[in-house]
Design a protein around this motif. Sequence first.
Motif, PDB file in Angstrom:
ATOM      1  N   VAL A 106     -53.085 -39.312  19.554  1.00  0.00           N
ATOM      2  CA  VAL A 106     -53.054 -38.581  20.818  1.00  0.00           C
ATOM      3  C   VAL A 106     -51.652 -38.031  21.063  1.00  0.00           C
ATOM      4  CG1 VAL A 106     -53.118 -38.876  23.316  1.00  0.00           C
ATOM      5  CG2 VAL A 106     -54.973 -39.773  21.905  1.00  0.00           C
ATOM      6  N   GLU A 107     -50.673 -38.884  20.866  1.00  0.00           N
ATOM      7  CA  GLU A 107     -49.306 -38.427  21.068  1.00  0.00           C
ATOM      8  C   GLU A 107     -48.921 -37.401  20.006  1.00  0.00           C
ATOM      9  OE1 GLU A 107     -47.783 -39.215  23.712  1.00  0.00           O
ATOM     10  OE2 GLU A 107     -45.936 -38.111  23.268  1.00  0.00           O
ATOM     11  N   ALA A 108     -49.439 -37.580  18.812  1.00  0.00           N
ATOM     12  CA  ALA A 108     -49.144 -36.620  17.746  1.00  0.00           C
ATOM     13  C   ALA A 108     -49.622 -35.228  18.142  1.00  0.00           C
ATOM     14  CB  ALA A 108     -49.804 -37.057  16.445  1.00  0.00           C
ATOM     15  N   ALA A 109     -50.786 -35.166  18.731  1.00  0.00           N
ATOM     16  CA  ALA A 109     -51.311 -33.859  19.142  1.00  0.00           C
ATOM     17  C   ALA A 109     -50.388 -33.217  20.166  1.00  0.00           C
ATOM     18  CB  ALA A 109     -52.716 -34.026  19.710  1.00  0.00           C
ATOM     19  N   HIS A 199     -62.671 -30.433  17.512  1.00  0.00           N
ATOM     20  CA  HIS A 199     -61.530 -30.074  16.669  1.00  0.00           C
ATOM     21  C   HIS A 199     -60.933 -28.742  17.115  1.00  0.00           C
ATOM     22  CE1 HIS A 199     -62.902 -32.745  13.051  1.00  0.00           C
ATOM     23  NE2 HIS A 199     -62.162 -33.393  13.917  1.00  0.00           N
ATOM     24  N   GLY A 200     -61.822 -27.801  17.372  1.00  0.00           N
ATOM     25  CA  GLY A 200     -61.363 -26.478  17.791  1.00  0.00           C
ATOM     26  C   GLY A 200     -60.545 -26.552  19.067  1.00  0.00           C
ATOM     27  N   ARG A 201     -60.977 -27.394  19.963  1.00  0.00           N
ATOM     28  CA  ARG A 201     -60.263 -27.507  21.232  1.00  0.00           C
ATOM     29  C   ARG A 201     -58.861 -28.084  21.012  1.00  0.00           C
ATOM     30  NH1 ARG A 201     -62.013 -31.555  25.838  1.00  0.00           N
ATOM     31  NH2 ARG A 201     -60.167 -31.282  27.153  1.00  0.00           N
ATOM     32  N   VAL A 203     -57.045 -27.763  18.299  1.00  0.00           N
ATOM     33  CA  VAL A 203     -56.246 -26.703  17.686  1.00  0.00           C
ATOM     34  C   VAL A 203     -55.824 -25.685  18.740  1.00  0.00           C
ATOM     35  CG1 VAL A 203     -56.265 -24.814  16.030  1.00  0.00           C
ATOM     36  CG2 VAL A 203     -57.331 -26.988  15.446  1.00  0.00           C
ATOM     37  N   ALA A 204     -56.737 -25.384  19.630  1.00  0.00           N
ATOM     38  CA  ALA A 204     -56.411 -24.419  20.682  1.00  0.00           C
ATOM     39  C   ALA A 204     -55.244 -24.931  21.520  1.00  0.00           C
ATOM     40  CB  ALA A 204     -57.644 -24.169  21.553  1.00  0.00           C
ATOM     41  N   GLY A 205     -55.317 -26.190  21.871  1.00  0.00           N
ATOM     42  CA  GLY A 205     -54.247 -26.772  22.683  1.00  0.00           C
ATOM     43  C   GLY A 205     -52.915 -26.702  21.978  1.00  0.00           C
ATOM     44  N   ILE A 206     -52.917 -27.009  20.703  1.00  0.00           N
ATOM     45  CA  ILE A 206     -51.676 -26.978  19.945  1.00  0.00           C
ATOM     46  C   ILE A 206     -51.158 -25.553  19.813  1.00  0.00           C
ATOM     47  CG2 ILE A 206     -50.662 -27.398  17.671  1.00  0.00           C
ATOM     48  CD1 ILE A 206     -52.543 -29.803  17.396  1.00  0.00           C
ATOM     49  N   SER A 207     -52.050 -24.658  19.493  1.00  0.00           N
ATOM     50  CA  SER A 207     -51.652 -23.255  19.321  1.00  0.00           C
ATOM     51  C   SER A 207     -51.070 -22.685  20.614  1.00  0.00           C
ATOM     52  CB  SER A 207     -52.869 -22.414  18.900  1.00  0.00           C
ATOM     53  OG  SER A 207     -53.406 -22.902  17.700  1.00  0.00           O
ATOM     54  N   ALA A 208     -51.660 -23.094  21.727  1.00  0.00           N
ATOM     55  CA  ALA A 208     -51.206 -22.574  23.020  1.00  0.00           C
ATOM     56  C   ALA A 208     -49.937 -23.279  23.493  1.00  0.00           C
ATOM     57  CB  ALA A 208     -52.318 -22.743  24.061  1.00  0.00           C
ATOM     58  N   MET A 218     -57.517 -34.410  22.043  1.00  0.00           N
ATOM     59  CA  MET A 218     -57.494 -35.422  20.985  1.00  0.00           C
ATOM     60  C   MET A 218     -57.997 -36.764  21.514  1.00  0.00           C
ATOM     61  SD  MET A 218     -56.846 -36.236  17.839  1.00  0.00           S
ATOM     62  CE  MET A 218     -55.627 -35.258  16.933  1.00  0.00           C
ATOM     63  N   HIS A 219     -57.617 -37.056  22.718  1.00  0.00           N
ATOM     64  CA  HIS A 219     -58.031 -38.328  23.296  1.00  0.00           C
ATOM     65  C   HIS A 219     -59.543 -38.400  23.417  1.00  0.00           C
ATOM     66  CE1 HIS A 219     -58.439 -41.560  26.332  1.00  0.00           C
ATOM     67  NE2 HIS A 219     -57.327 -42.013  25.792  1.00  0.00           N
ATOM     68  N   GLU A 220     -60.114 -37.360  23.917  1.00  0.00           N
ATOM     69  CA  GLU A 220     -61.574 -37.348  24.049  1.00  0.00           C
ATOM     70  C   GLU A 220     -62.248 -37.438  22.693  1.00  0.00           C
ATOM     71  OE1 GLU A 220     -63.479 -34.353  26.375  1.00  0.00           O
ATOM     72  OE2 GLU A 220     -62.045 -34.580  28.018  1.00  0.00           O
TER      73      GLU A 220
END
Lengths: 239, 239
Positions: A106-109, A199-201, A203-208, A218-220
């Motif tokens: 979670v923290e990694a994300a 997974h897509g969500r 990636v979206a969070g990271i990209s944004a 990630m937690h969910e």
Amino acid sequence: MTGKPRTNNLVERVVTRLGADIRGGRLGPGARLPTEQDLTASMRVSRTVVREAVAALRADGLIVTRRGSGAYVADPAASPFRIAAPRAAALGEILDVMELRLAVEVEAAALAAERATRKQIAAIRTALRGIDRALRGGDGAVAEDFAFHCAIAEATGNRQFPRFLAFLGNHVIPRQSVRLSVDTPAERRTYLERIQHEHGRIVAGISAEDPAEARRAMHEHLTRSLERYRSLARRSVDD
Amino acid sequence: MTGKPRTNNLVERVVTRLGADIRGGRLGPGARLPTEQDLTASMRVSRTVVREAVAALRADGLIVTRRGSGAYVADPAASPFRIAAPRAAALGEILDVMELRLAVEVEAAALAAERATRKQIAAIRTALRGIDRALRGGDGAVAEDFAFHCAIAEATGNRQFPRFLAFLGNHVIPRQSVRLSVDTPAERRTYLERIQHEHGRIVAGISAEDPAEARRAMHEHLTRSLERYRSLARRSVDD
DNA sequence: CTAATAAAGTTGTCTGACAACTTCTTCGAC
DNA sequence: GTCGAAGAAGTTGTCAGACAACTTTATTAG
């Protein structure tokens, strides 16, 4: 500062001494240790003791020995994390470890969302496509799923995260990771699609560059995964 | 299944064999290993080899030996996590490990909020008071601070968390944890009071069974702590 | 200068011995 | 019969010496 030996165990004393030299940096990676003969002389112990100490340090991954050549300080990168492999693999214990993994991932994300380079984000996307491809091929995509999570850990820029994950991936989630407890093809398909959506969500969070969202996603994702394991554990304790 | 030895190293062979017996559960915790004499006979190697293997397993924390009595399988609880202590203590590496610790502790706080028993919450409160007492005594409260964090880890009900923390506490935060880079008594006092305020907020979140709040409070607390280390790292790299 | 050979050095393994300690057995006192 | 102490047996800890297997360095012949 020499003082009295705190322990009666000679081996431990040698291990402590050599270990301190290595961890303290007095002996850098690749450096050659004194020969056994030198050590027996300088520490006033028998060769047996020296050899047992060397065996212990080797087991700890601190040194490597080469017959006919000598003992050398191991590359630190080779053995950063050492977690005693879960013994006798009690299911409960595995769940506990997975919970720890959740914490780390979670923290990694979130960190990835803050720090990921363009290249690292591209790598994550590639891993995601790899899962897609495997799924279309009717595969369970276990390895691809793991690679995806590793790519995120890499994107933290903190090497401890991928190391931690790499170890756990090899030892605590060996057989199965994505495919589980789903029987009918239809169910299975829905299930896998939802995973990919999760997974897509992420990636979206990271990209944004949105740490909060990446963390949440990630937690969910992992909580659901853990919950599936848990219910499986309640139902049957097979092996 | 006996097969040819995969390695020329006899010690490794014995270690592999015994290690498999232990991890595979054929030898449970507390079980006594065969005597060195038995092992030399059954594995057809010298006592030297057996002893080096035993030394290696002991270093791995899998067994303990008692002179005059025998070698016994160690309690798994005693050594689950083994992280090679950060070598040569590069400050950057320490920061990386601390970041990992942050990840674990943040989730620990949330889990504690979900699961802590009344007794465990009481233990956390006691630890908090312990810090107070130490601070009033003009002390740095390093040990007390660590005990506080451990109490929270305990309250997760997941034994992996306290283990993880216990290890890191011993190896990566040996000298200092709370007191740092603050010079004047006034500054210092303000600083310590703010830390205690942060601690209080964490406890409140856990007591209120509010995982989100506990998570947030712990995250802020550790992020600030990490930030202090980071700025210290930028300024001077002393030892 | 190069390559084959010899020599020295180093780890891997074996054997035998004794010390230090623990556990079990035996035997005597009560 | 029970308990405690002394003894015996068993086990790990340490030491010493030896040889084998391998690597590195030095030497020498071409």
